[in-house]
Scaffold this active site. Structure first.
Site, PDB file in Angstrom:
ATOM      1  N   CYS A 276      -1.900 -12.967   7.666  1.00 39.09           N
ATOM      2  CA  CYS A 276      -0.838 -13.114   8.670  1.00 39.09           C
ATOM      3  C   CYS A 276      -1.276 -13.855   9.924  1.00 39.09           C
ATOM      4  O   CYS A 276      -0.543 -14.703  10.429  1.00 39.09           O
ATOM      5  CB  CYS A 276      -0.255 -11.755   9.028  1.00 39.09           C
ATOM      6  SG  CYS A 276      -1.412 -10.600   9.784  1.00 39.09           S
ATOM      7  N   HIS A 340       0.311  -6.408  12.032  1.00 37.73           N
ATOM      8  CA  HIS A 340       0.899  -7.581  11.407  1.00 37.73           C
ATOM      9  C   HIS A 340       1.128  -8.599  12.518  1.00 37.73           C
ATOM     10  O   HIS A 340       1.473  -8.238  13.638  1.00 37.73           O
ATOM     11  CB  HIS A 340       2.207  -7.224  10.694  1.00 37.73           C
ATOM     12  CG  HIS A 340       2.840  -8.404  10.023  1.00 37.73           C
ATOM     13  ND1 HIS A 340       2.105  -9.281   9.249  1.00 37.73           N
ATOM     14  CD2 HIS A 340       4.106  -8.881  10.040  1.00 37.73           C
ATOM     15  CE1 HIS A 340       2.923 -10.239   8.811  1.00 37.73           C
ATOM     16  NE2 HIS A 340       4.133 -10.013   9.284  1.00 37.73           N
ATOM     17  N   ASP A 363       8.458 -15.337  11.397  1.00 41.20           N
ATOM     18  CA  ASP A 363       7.313 -14.789  10.670  1.00 41.20           C
ATOM     19  C   ASP A 363       7.057 -15.642   9.431  1.00 41.20           C
ATOM     20  O   ASP A 363       7.898 -15.723   8.547  1.00 41.20           O
ATOM     21  CB  ASP A 363       7.608 -13.338  10.268  1.00 41.20           C
ATOM     22  CG  ASP A 363       6.392 -12.644   9.668  1.00 41.20           C
ATOM     23  OD1 ASP A 363       5.378 -13.329   9.412  1.00 41.20           O
ATOM     24  OD2 ASP A 363       6.450 -11.421   9.453  1.00 41.20           O
ATOM     25  N   ASN A 403      10.151  -0.589  14.792  1.00 42.64           N
ATOM     26  CA  ASN A 403      10.754   0.649  15.269  1.00 42.64           C
ATOM     27  C   ASN A 403      11.287   1.572  14.172  1.00 42.64           C
ATOM     28  O   ASN A 403      12.042   2.491  14.463  1.00 42.64           O
ATOM     29  CB  ASN A 403      11.893   0.343  16.252  1.00 42.64           C
ATOM     30  CG  ASN A 403      12.080   1.481  17.245  1.00 42.64           C
ATOM     31  OD1 ASN A 403      11.220   2.338  17.390  1.00 42.64           O
ATOM     32  ND2 ASN A 403      13.217   1.509  17.912  1.00 42.64           N
ATOM     33  N   ASP A 405      11.482   4.693  11.639  1.00 42.33           N
ATOM     34  CA  ASP A 405      10.878   6.024  11.638  1.00 42.33           C
ATOM     35  C   ASP A 405      10.105   6.187  10.334  1.00 42.33           C
ATOM     36  O   ASP A 405      10.523   5.690   9.290  1.00 42.33           O
ATOM     37  CB  ASP A 405      11.959   7.107  11.718  1.00 42.33           C
ATOM     38  CG  ASP A 405      12.487   7.272  13.136  1.00 42.33           C
ATOM     39  OD1 ASP A 405      11.985   6.566  14.030  1.00 42.33           O
ATOM     40  OD2 ASP A 405      13.394   8.091  13.341  1.00 42.33           O
ATOM     41  N   GLU A 460       9.232   4.548  23.389  1.00 44.41           N
ATOM     42  CA  GLU A 460       9.454   5.521  22.309  1.00 44.41           C
ATOM     43  C   GLU A 460       9.899   6.858  22.876  1.00 44.41           C
ATOM     44  O   GLU A 460       9.349   7.339  23.869  1.00 44.41           O
ATOM     45  CB  GLU A 460       8.160   5.737  21.508  1.00 44.41           C
ATOM     46  CG  GLU A 460       7.812   4.610  20.573  1.00 44.41           C
ATOM     47  CD  GLU A 460       8.745   4.506  19.376  1.00 44.41           C
ATOM     48  OE1 GLU A 460       9.692   5.285  19.283  1.00 44.41           O
ATOM     49  OE2 GLU A 460       8.512   3.619  18.540  1.00 44.41           O
ATOM     50  N   GLU A 465      15.794   4.090  23.279  1.00 49.57           N
ATOM     51  CA  GLU A 465      15.098   3.703  22.046  1.00 49.57           C
ATOM     52  C   GLU A 465      15.793   4.329  20.840  1.00 49.57           C
ATOM     53  O   GLU A 465      16.055   3.677  19.835  1.00 49.57           O
ATOM     54  CB  GLU A 465      13.634   4.155  22.130  1.00 49.57           C
ATOM     55  CG  GLU A 465      12.811   3.835  20.894  1.00 49.57           C
ATOM     56  CD  GLU A 465      12.751   4.977  19.877  1.00 49.57           C
ATOM     57  OE1 GLU A 465      12.552   4.691  18.687  1.00 49.57           O
ATOM     58  OE2 GLU A 465      12.927   6.152  20.285  1.00 49.57           O
TER      59      GLU A 465
END
Length: 705
Positions: A276, A340, A363, A403, A405, A460, A465
């Protein structure tokens, strides 16, 4: 009277390059530069000399600029040289500044939305009283690039000081490694090297981007994210993550982009191998060369959400053995990368509602296809932050990366879905998002590190958020189902795995799990702890050590379980970058409460020291000494250093070094001939059979003789 015949056309490469901020390109600094490099939407000067004196009343001179082999309206500009012309930001104009005998000095203005690339010029001359004409084709390169200094350009950056970093800086840092031991790996972008613009034009052609779209940074950066990997279309780099690189260059050995782009242009074949940060380094080189502001971004603890649930799901058997597949998604399991790396590029977004311009994530590492190709972005950081997943391009994938979970599920025959929730962790993914701080370069430390996490998400645990993530969940039926289950679970034993901070290579370490029983009854607990070596994208390599057993914890009592991992356990099993994963899991017999946690860290290696035994003087040979101490209790064999620098002849130099006994100094000498004044940077990597991915950098000043 016959039409004028052109003797010579000249575009003052050096004089034009100052106001256009292109003076750093190597080809401009040759003794007699022939290539001109200018920016769109800004006038530049030229001169044309004929074989006879010019008669302004009788002679007409037309300039025809074209891009590509089939010029259309957007890729062609034709205008007559005239005295009284007002520049116009949407049209080509050519104004006569002076006529002296056989020579006309003129100023060309280009449209501010012009496609970028190598433009060809044809000069057509006529005499008013005749149909005859003369045609002259200019045979030198004229590059026209994006102009982020111009307020009307789509790439314009209001704080133009930052362009010194995001367009003109040719050396930088990429943060790699797990969260606790991440460090900046120096990278030489080298966007002004003489091969970079030709290589960039070659890869844009290879990507088959229509010429008329090459002025649109949205389409261009999306295509760049596709063509820097080789998955679809013979792009620049072949990605590989399994440690087998003998038929190419290991990703950790590259010191910068120039060698990669040079090899791609020369062989016209994909270059093995990238990961990457290598993809991201090449993207920054290409974008900065074209004039698109760009930065490399590292997301520490990065989610790869393979099924668009905005969660990363880990599955366990009834006895809490981790499954290495996702029973609900046969195409592929979600994964978590230690880190990453991707890119942010800067532009206005006229295709979206107001407020989504500025930094956009792209990306180039192939993970998931987007509209059928391995490409990703540009996704506005503002849309990622607010959880607005319906906007172009790939906002949902990027939102999950920073972000999602983390949810753990255990096989449960009594549950309707077949799995019950173990726990959910809102804090695990996207711990830090790092880039290089503008105007600072710290070769050995991290003074140049900037955490831009606030640009990607709210802090967070704050209401904002959660709202942004739930905003994304609201638009996704699948995500809604996952988040519904997470709402109910009761536990009366708490587990905590202690953090491992730093482990220098060759030292032992211990993993400890604290268990607290907060109930008024004793609890029998089955527990297991494993240590595994892993590749940085989360793929496991080898089990290093595992313990399992039972422990009784009395009412309101505390116990701990632990495992000692010795250097001899892990050294033979380390893979590139020396990443380790510690996993712990437990089940309470009485209540069937289950718990799991894991942690990543990196075994630390030394840095390369780069020293010079005397001052560096322009065009005078000097010796660089590269060294570090072998940290292992075994000898290093097959040793080699690689060095890149902007200020010396020879782009990427390789220096073999002698075998190094255990704990001894590894060193090599490198003759250097500085060919640039001022501050220059050196970037080095080292590899051996026993130890790889050792890095170092230095900044040194070169003085006049």
């Amino acid at each position: 009277m016959d039409p004028l015949v052109v003797d010579v056309v000249h575009f003052y490469p050096r004089e034009n390059s100052q106001p256009h901020y292109t003076i750093k390109f190597e080809v401009i600094n040759e003794e007699n530069p022939t290539t001109a490099i200018v920016r769109r939407g800004q006038p530049f000067n030229g001169v044309v000399r004929f074989t006879r004196p010019v008669d302004e009343n009788e002679d007409t001179v037309q300039l025809v600029f074209t891009l590509g082999d089939k010029p259309q309206m957007d890729t062609q500009g034709a205008m007559f040289l005239k005295r009284d012309v007002l520049p116009d930001k949407y049209n080509w104009t050519a104004k006569i500044l002076d006529v002296q005998g056989d020579t006309i000095s003129f100023e060309v203005s280009t449209p501010v939305h012009l496609p970028v690339g190598v433009w060809a010029l044809r000069v057509v001359t006529r005499v008013k009283s005749s149909q005859a004409r003369e045609v002259y084709d200019f045979d030198q390169d004229l590059y026209i690039l994006f102009n982020p200094w111009n307020p009307d350009d789509q790439t314009y950056m209001e704080d133009t000081n930052l362009l010194q970093e995001y367009v003109l800086n040719d050396v930088g840092k990429v943060w790699v490694g797990p969260i606790k031991t991440t460090r900046g790996k120096p990278w030489f972008y080298g966007q002004f090297d003489s091969i970079v613009l030709p290589a960039t034009m070659f890869l844009l052609d290879r990507a088959e981007i229509p010429f008329h779209q090459r002025g649109d940074p949205i389409k261009l950066t999306r295509a760049i994210s596709r063509i820097v990997n080789s998955n679809d279309d013979g792009g620049v780099l072949v990605g590989r993550w399994d440690g087998q690189y003998d038929d190419g260059t290991a990703p950790s050995e590259w010191t910068g982009s120039v060698e990669i782009l040079g090899q791609y242009l020369e062989t016209q074949q994909e270059v093995p191998y990238g990961q990457c940060w290598v993809f991201a380094g090449v993207v920054t080189t290409v974008c900065r060369a074209l004039g698109i502001p760009s930065r490399v971004v590292s997301n520490l603890v990065s989610a790869h959400d393979a099924n668009s649930s905005l969660t990363v799901d880990k599955y366990y058997t009834e006895t809490m053995e981790e499954l290495d597949f996702d029973p609900n998604n046969p195409q592929g399991a979600d994964s978590i990368w230690n880190y990453h790396v991707w890119n942010d590029v800067w532009m206005a977004r006229p295709d979206l509602p107001a407020g989504y311009g500025g930094w956009q994530a792209i990306d180039a590492t192939p993970q998931e296809t987007s509209l059928g190709m391995y490409q990703c972005g540009p996704a506005p950081l503002e849309a990622i932050k607010q959880g607005v997943i319906g906007l172009n391009f790939d906002v949902e994938f990027m939102l999950a990366s920073v972000n999602a979970d983390l949810m753990r599920w255990r096989k449960d025959p009594d549950s309707e879905s077949g799995y019950s929730m173990v726990d959910t962790n809102n804090y695990h993914i996207g711990r830090m998002i790092l880039t290089k701080k503008p105007f600072v370069f710290d070769p050995l430390g991290d003074e140049d590190r900037q955490d831009i996490i606030g640009e990607y998400k709210y802090r967070e645990g704050t209401a904002s958020e959660r709202l942004a993530l739930m905003n994304g969940v609201r638009y996704s039926e699948r995500a809604k189902r996952y988040y519904a289950v997470a709402a109910n679970a009761s536990n009366d034993v708490t587990f905590k795995m202690r953090d491992i901070d730093t482990v220098p290579i060759g030292k032992d370490f211990r993993v400890i799990v604290d268990i607290d029983n907060i109930s008024n009854e004793g609890r029998n607990i089955k527990a297991a702890i494993t240590a595994t070596s892993v590749f940085y994208n989360g793929v496991k390599s080898e089990l290093v050590k595992k313990i399992e057993g039972k422990v009784f914890v009395g009412p309101q009592k505390h116990e701990q379980v632990s495992i000692l991992v010795k250097a001899d356990d892990y050294l033979p099993k380390l893979v590139e970058y020396c990443n380790m994963k510690i996993s712990a899991m437990a089940i309470v017999d009485e209540t069937k409460q289950s718990w799991a946690d894991d942690d990543d860290f990196q075994v630390l290696r030394p840095n390369i020291n780069i020293k010079f035994n005397e001052d560096l003087i322009l065009n005078q040979p000097v010796t660089a000494v590269l060294s570090f101490v072998n940290p292992l209790e075994r000898a290093l064999t097959g040793c080699e250093f690689r060095v890149s620098s902007s200020g010396v002849a020879g782009r990427a130099l390789r220096v073999p070094a002698d075998d190094a006994p255990p704990r001894a100094l590894v060193s090599a000498q490198l003759p250097v001939l500085p060919n640039k004044l001022g501050m220059i940077s050196f970037v080095a990597t080292f590899k051996s059979a026993e130890l790889k991915d050792i890095n170092g950098a230095a900044n040194v000043e070169v003085f006049e003789g």
